[in-house]
Design a protein around this motif. Sequence first.
Motif, mmCIF file in Angstrom:
data_model
loop_
_atom_site.group_PDB
_atom_site.id
_atom_site.type_symbol
_atom_site.label_atom_id
_atom_site.label_comp_id
_atom_site.label_asym_id
_atom_site.label_seq_id
_atom_site.Cartn_x
_atom_site.Cartn_y
_atom_site.Cartn_z
ATOM 1 N N GLN A 1 0.819 -1.216 0.000
ATOM 2 C CA GLN A 1 0.000 0.000 0.000
ATOM 3 C C GLN A 1 0.854 1.268 0.000
ATOM 4 O O GLN A 1 0.396 2.323 0.384
ATOM 5 N N TYR A 2 2.095 1.168 -0.448
ATOM 6 C CA TYR A 2 3.024 2.293 -0.399
ATOM 7 C C TYR A 2 2.526 3.523 -1.147
ATOM 8 O O TYR A 2 2.867 4.646 -0.796
ATOM 9 N N ALA A 3 1.716 3.338 -2.167
ATOM 10 C CA ALA A 3 1.238 4.476 -2.954
ATOM 11 C C ALA A 3 -0.127 4.974 -2.488
ATOM 12 O O ALA A 3 -0.685 5.890 -3.091
ATOM 13 N N SER A 4 -0.645 4.408 -1.414
ATOM 14 C CA SER A 4 -1.948 4.826 -0.904
ATOM 15 C C SER A 4 -1.886 6.223 -0.313
ATOM 16 O O SER A 4 -0.802 6.730 -0.002
ATOM 17 N N ASP A 5 -3.043 6.806 -0.100
ATOM 18 C CA ASP A 5 -3.069 8.141 0.493
ATOM 19 C C ASP A 5 -2.775 8.056 1.992
ATOM 20 O O ASP A 5 -2.692 6.971 2.576
ATOM 21 N N ALA A 6 -2.611 9.213 2.599
ATOM 22 C CA ALA A 6 -2.208 9.294 4.007
ATOM 23 C C ALA A 6 -3.224 8.637 4.933
ATOM 24 O O ALA A 6 -2.845 8.017 5.932
ATOM 25 N N THR A 7 -4.497 8.731 4.619
ATOM 26 C CA THR A 7 -5.531 8.133 5.470
ATOM 27 C C THR A 7 -5.343 6.622 5.547
ATOM 28 O O THR A 7 -5.407 6.037 6.636
ATOM 29 N N VAL A 8 -5.090 5.994 4.423
ATOM 30 C CA VAL A 8 -4.868 4.547 4.388
ATOM 31 C C VAL A 8 -3.586 4.199 5.138
ATOM 32 O O VAL A 8 -3.557 3.263 5.941
ATOM 33 N N LYS A 9 -2.536 4.963 4.902
ATOM 34 C CA LYS A 9 -1.265 4.681 5.572
ATOM 35 C C LYS A 9 -1.381 4.836 7.090
ATOM 36 O O LYS A 9 -0.853 4.009 7.845
ATOM 37 N N LEU A 10 -2.075 5.865 7.536
ATOM 38 C CA LEU A 10 -2.254 6.049 8.984
ATOM 39 C C LEU A 10 -3.048 4.895 9.573
ATOM 40 O O LEU A 10 -2.738 4.414 10.673
ATOM 41 N N HIS A 11 -4.054 4.444 8.862
ATOM 42 C CA HIS A 11 -4.834 3.291 9.324
ATOM 43 C C HIS A 11 -3.950 2.047 9.418
ATOM 44 O O HIS A 11 -4.003 1.306 10.397
ATOM 45 N N LEU A 12 -3.126 1.823 8.403
ATOM 46 C CA LEU A 12 -2.227 0.669 8.413
ATOM 47 C C LEU A 12 -1.203 0.763 9.545
ATOM 48 O O LEU A 12 -0.897 -0.241 10.197
ATOM 49 N N LEU A 13 -0.691 1.956 9.783
ATOM 50 C CA LEU A 13 0.236 2.135 10.911
ATOM 51 C C LEU A 13 -0.450 1.814 12.227
ATOM 52 O O LEU A 13 0.146 1.200 13.116
ATOM 53 N N ASP A 14 -1.705 2.226 12.355
ATOM 54 C CA ASP A 14 -2.462 1.902 13.573
ATOM 55 C C ASP A 14 -2.612 0.392 13.734
ATOM 56 O O ASP A 14 -2.450 -0.143 14.847
ATOM 57 N N LEU A 15 -2.915 -0.301 12.641
ATOM 58 C CA LEU A 15 -3.042 -1.759 12.699
ATOM 59 C C LEU A 15 -1.719 -2.420 13.089
ATOM 60 O O LEU A 15 -1.696 -3.345 13.905
ATOM 61 N N ILE A 16 -0.640 -1.937 12.493
ATOM 62 C CA ILE A 16 0.677 -2.483 12.832
ATOM 63 C C ILE A 16 0.973 -2.251 14.314
ATOM 64 O O ILE A 16 1.409 -3.160 15.017
ATOM 65 N N GLU A 17 0.723 -1.038 14.782
ATOM 66 C CA GLU A 17 0.989 -0.742 16.197
ATOM 67 C C GLU A 17 0.124 -1.575 17.126
ATOM 68 O O GLU A 17 0.599 -2.041 18.164
ATOM 69 N N ARG A 18 -1.137 -1.776 16.773
ATOM 70 C CA ARG A 18 -2.019 -2.592 17.620
ATOM 71 C C ARG A 18 -1.533 -4.027 17.722
ATOM 72 O O ARG A 18 -1.742 -4.677 18.740
#
Length: 121
Positions: free
Chosen positions: A84-101
């Motif tokens: 998802q490297y080319a996704s927008d910031a909203t998607v990336k922030l969501h993915l970061l949240d999932l990774i952190e969880r």
Amino acid sequence: MSTIINIDELRANLGYNCEVERKLLARFVESVNEWLFTLRRAPGEMQTDEYNVMWQQFTQNLTEQAHNISAHGLAEISARAEHQYASDATVKLHLLDLIEREFRPTEEFILSVVGQTALEA
């Protein structure tokens, strides 16, 4: 949530070497915390080519290292994020949240195995 770390698998893969296990797990926690800090940016910065390359590298490294320590749930989430490297910031922030969880309980488990002093060494 799946098993955080398959500790039996990890230990077998490391030849039951406790010192190597402690060092590997401590370095993993340090690396992931550094990566998460680095990847958290202002949404506008998350759209640059430089950031996208960094996103790919860090998520690929996280996937590989999570597999190496038998943290397969974390590896699965980071592998999804890698694409998802080319996704927008909203998607990336969501993915970061999932990774952190997924990472925070992994980090707690690692601390229970290696102890806080291993991270400070």
